[in-house]
Design an enzyme around this catalytic site. Structure first.
Site, PDB file in Angstrom:
ATOM      1  N   ARG A  49       0.860  -1.175   0.000  1.00 58.78           N
ATOM      2  CA  ARG A  49       0.000   0.000   0.000  1.00 58.78           C
ATOM      3  C   ARG A  49       0.901   1.232   0.000  1.00 58.78           C
ATOM      4  NH1 ARG A  49       2.391   2.173   3.565  1.00 58.78           N
ATOM      5  NH2 ARG A  49       0.778   3.724   3.639  1.00 58.78           N
ATOM      6  N   GLY A  50       0.233   2.418  -0.032  1.00 59.40           N
ATOM      7  CA  GLY A  50       0.999   3.649  -0.185  1.00 59.40           C
ATOM      8  C   GLY A  50       1.092   3.928  -1.670  1.00 59.40           C
ATOM      9  N   ALA A  51       0.746   5.174  -2.043  1.00 57.14           N
ATOM     10  CA  ALA A  51       0.558   5.490  -3.462  1.00 57.14           C
ATOM     11  C   ALA A  51       1.745   5.082  -4.353  1.00 57.14           C
ATOM     12  CB  ALA A  51       0.278   6.985  -3.608  1.00 57.14           C
ATOM     13  N   ARG A  86      -7.237  -0.490  -7.016  1.00 49.76           N
ATOM     14  CA  ARG A  86      -7.648   0.503  -6.006  1.00 49.76           C
ATOM     15  C   ARG A  86      -7.951   1.817  -6.743  1.00 49.76           C
ATOM     16  NH1 ARG A  86      -4.249   1.108  -0.575  1.00 49.76           N
ATOM     17  NH2 ARG A  86      -6.113   2.215   0.096  1.00 49.76           N
ATOM     18  N   GLN A 196      -2.031   2.838   9.892  1.00 49.15           N
ATOM     19  CA  GLN A 196      -0.742   2.825   9.176  1.00 49.15           C
ATOM     20  C   GLN A 196       0.313   3.677   9.887  1.00 49.15           C
ATOM     21  OE1 GLN A 196      -3.726   3.268   7.764  1.00 49.15           O
ATOM     22  NE2 GLN A 196      -3.787   2.670   5.628  1.00 49.15           N
ATOM     23  N   ASP A 237      -2.054  10.886  -2.294  1.00 47.46           N
ATOM     24  CA  ASP A 237      -2.406   9.801  -3.227  1.00 47.46           C
ATOM     25  C   ASP A 237      -2.813  10.326  -4.590  1.00 47.46           C
ATOM     26  OD1 ASP A 237      -2.711   8.703  -0.409  1.00 47.46           O
ATOM     27  OD2 ASP A 237      -2.685   6.918  -1.669  1.00 47.46           O
ATOM     28  N   ASN A 247      -5.469  12.559   0.382  1.00 49.04           N
ATOM     29  CA  ASN A 247      -4.572  11.736   1.201  1.00 49.04           C
ATOM     30  C   ASN A 247      -5.425  11.002   2.236  1.00 49.04           C
ATOM     31  OD1 ASN A 247      -1.831  10.898   1.836  1.00 49.04           O
ATOM     32  ND2 ASN A 247      -2.042  12.036   3.744  1.00 49.04           N
ATOM     33  N   LYS A 248      -4.791  10.173   3.020  1.00 46.34           N
ATOM     34  CA  LYS A 248      -5.504   9.319   3.983  1.00 46.34           C
ATOM     35  C   LYS A 248      -6.526  10.102   4.795  1.00 46.34           C
ATOM     36  CE  LYS A 248      -5.274   5.764   4.248  1.00 46.34           C
ATOM     37  NZ  LYS A 248      -6.256   4.875   3.563  1.00 46.34           N
TER      38      LYS A 248
HETATM   39  O1  MRU Z   1      -4.550   3.315   2.132  1.00 46.28           O
HETATM   40  P1  MRU Z   1      -3.067   3.470   2.034  1.00 46.28           P
HETATM   41  O2  MRU Z   1      -2.331   2.908   3.207  1.00 46.28           O
HETATM   42  O3  MRU Z   1      -2.529   2.999   0.714  1.00 46.28           O
HETATM   43  O4  MRU Z   1      -2.912   5.033   2.062  1.00 46.28           O
HETATM   44  C1  MRU Z   1      -1.662   5.586   2.136  1.00 46.28           C
HETATM   45  C2  MRU Z   1      -1.683   7.036   2.321  1.00 46.28           C
HETATM   46  O5  MRU Z   1      -2.689   7.683   2.374  1.00 46.28           O
HETATM   47  C3  MRU Z   1      -0.386   7.678   2.336  1.00 46.28           C
HETATM   48  O6  MRU Z   1      -0.431   8.843   3.088  1.00 46.28           O
HETATM   49  C4  MRU Z   1       0.006   7.906   0.950  1.00 46.28           C
HETATM   50  O7  MRU Z   1      -0.107   6.911   0.029  1.00 46.28           O
HETATM   51  C5  MRU Z   1       0.759   9.041   0.600  1.00 46.28           C
HETATM   52  S1  MRU Z   1       2.458   8.806   0.250  1.00 46.28           S
HETATM   53  C6  MRU Z   1       2.638   7.659  -0.871  1.00 46.28           C
END
Ligand code: MRU
Length: 357
Positions: A49-51, A86, A196, A237, A247-248
């Site tokens: 996970r993470g963009a 996703r 996370q 993201d 973002n999250k």
């Molecule tokens: O749902 P996730 O864990 O994939 O979300 C991650 C985030 O929101 C991060 O802050 C994010 O991807 C930004 S940096 C790559």
């Protein structure tokens, strides 16, 4: 630990291997992704996970798909599956589209896909290094300006090397500041519902010996009111052409609190996080809706060292689980990019990133 500071790599048999992020911080396990279906599932169930890392895995996912079909028309079908695994992080669609474009005239799909996926990842890693430098410059300036010994940075979710190859985005400047000998302390938002921050960011910072404290998601505003936060840095993201940032979930509330307390709020991103097809991010960035179980259940470790999932709500109460929110451009002090700090407006973004546009 083979994967230290690497969220994914090609193993000795040239298959994609990733750290299983659903197991951290309690267990360090890796998974080998041998088929497109396994790649898609790993993105969906958040093994990865993470963009940025989603984009990196998607690029190697196309290479994996080539090993299965080795035919461009059939590859298109596989690419579609990866592309929709996703919805919010645009790095996923960007990586798939870029790989498909590069491969369209290829006579040697497998070898070329491997080469292009490695190149794409190397480019992202270089961007991360530049983000680290520009972000650390801001940290250094702020420290001088405030005449403080320690700089307190708040971050939300995880935007370190588990989220973006190879040093992360939001955490990259923090690691660089530490390398420069700056005394950094990080406030780590736990980041409900999947935690996370508490599980991944805290784990990463521990690996690197960065001083940090985990806080419940609602604590940031109080800390800012009491001058305990010098700056906020998050990742993103998807960033629209006008600078709105997805973002999250919960990022927006931190930005509001930062604005009200004159705390600088920076967002660190690679170029692959821009979506120039979306002008108004508030209106048009798609927001992922995930299972209510992620809100209702928590994972942890018991006294016998067993990892368990437990229900923390009345069994039949409904829950809703939006994965992301959008922070409007007006609340953001600046974007930390590989091209330096970018002011957050349609014109400034266009000026700096014209050729990507
Ligand atoms: O749902 P996730 O864990 O994939 O979300 C991650 C985030 O929101 C991060 O802050 C994010 O991807 C930004 S940096 C790559």
């Amino acid at each position: 630990m083979q994967g230290k500071y690497k969220a994914l790599w090609l193993n000795e048999n040239d298959f994609l291997e990733v750290i299983d992020q659903t197991k951290l911080p309690f267990e360090y396990e890796t998974k080998i992704l041998r088929t497109t279906d396994e790649v898609v599932l790993a993105i969906k169930d958040m093994t990865v996970r993470g963009a940025g890392v989603i984009g990196s895995v998607a690029a190697f996912g196309i290479y994996t798909a080539c090993m299965e079909v080795n035919n461009y028309d059939k590859l298109k079908e596989k690419a579609k599956l990866i592309r929709k695994s996703r919805p919010t992080a645009v790095n996923l669609m960007w990586a798939v589209d870029r790989m498909m474009e590069l491969l369209k005239d290829s006579n040697n799909l497998i070898e070329d896909a491997k080469k292009y996926a490695i190149e794409l990842n190397d480019d992202e890693a270089k961007e991360s290094q530049k983000i680290a430098k520009y972000g650390a410059d801001i940290i250094e300036d702020l420290l001088k300006q405030k005449g403080k010994k320690t700089i307190n940075i708040l971050t939300h979710c995880n935007a370190g090397w588990l989220a973006v190859i190879d040093g992360g985005t939001a955490l990259a400047p923090i690691y660089e500041a530490q390398r420069r000998g700056i005394d950094v302390h990080v406030w780590v938002d736990e980041t409900r519902p999947r935690n996370q921050g508490a599980s991944l960011t805290a784990w990463e910072l521990t690996q690197s010996g960065v001083n940090h404290t985990i806080i419940a998601d609602n604590t940031g505003g109080h800390l800012m009111q009491n001058d305990m936060v010098d700056m906020v840095i998050t990742g993103a993201d998807r960033v629209s052409a006008n600078g709105d940032v997805a973002n999250k979930i919960g990022t927006y509330l931190k930005a509001l609190a930062a604005k009200d307390n004159d705390v600088p709020f920076y967002v660190a991103i690679p170029a692959s996080t821009f979506d120039f097809d979306i002008i108004d991010g508030m209106k048009d960035i798609p927001i992922e809706l995930r299972s209510e179980d992620e809100v209702k259940y928590m994972r942890g470790i018991d006294d016998d060292g067993k990892v368990r999932e437990i229900l923390i709500t009345p069994k039949n109460s409904p829950a809703v689980n939006y994965g992301f929110d959008v922070t409007p451009a007006r609340l953001i002090t600046g974007l930390i990019t590989d091209k330096g700090i970018c002011e957050v407006s349609f014109d400034k973004i266009k000026e700096k990133f014209e050729e990507n546009n």
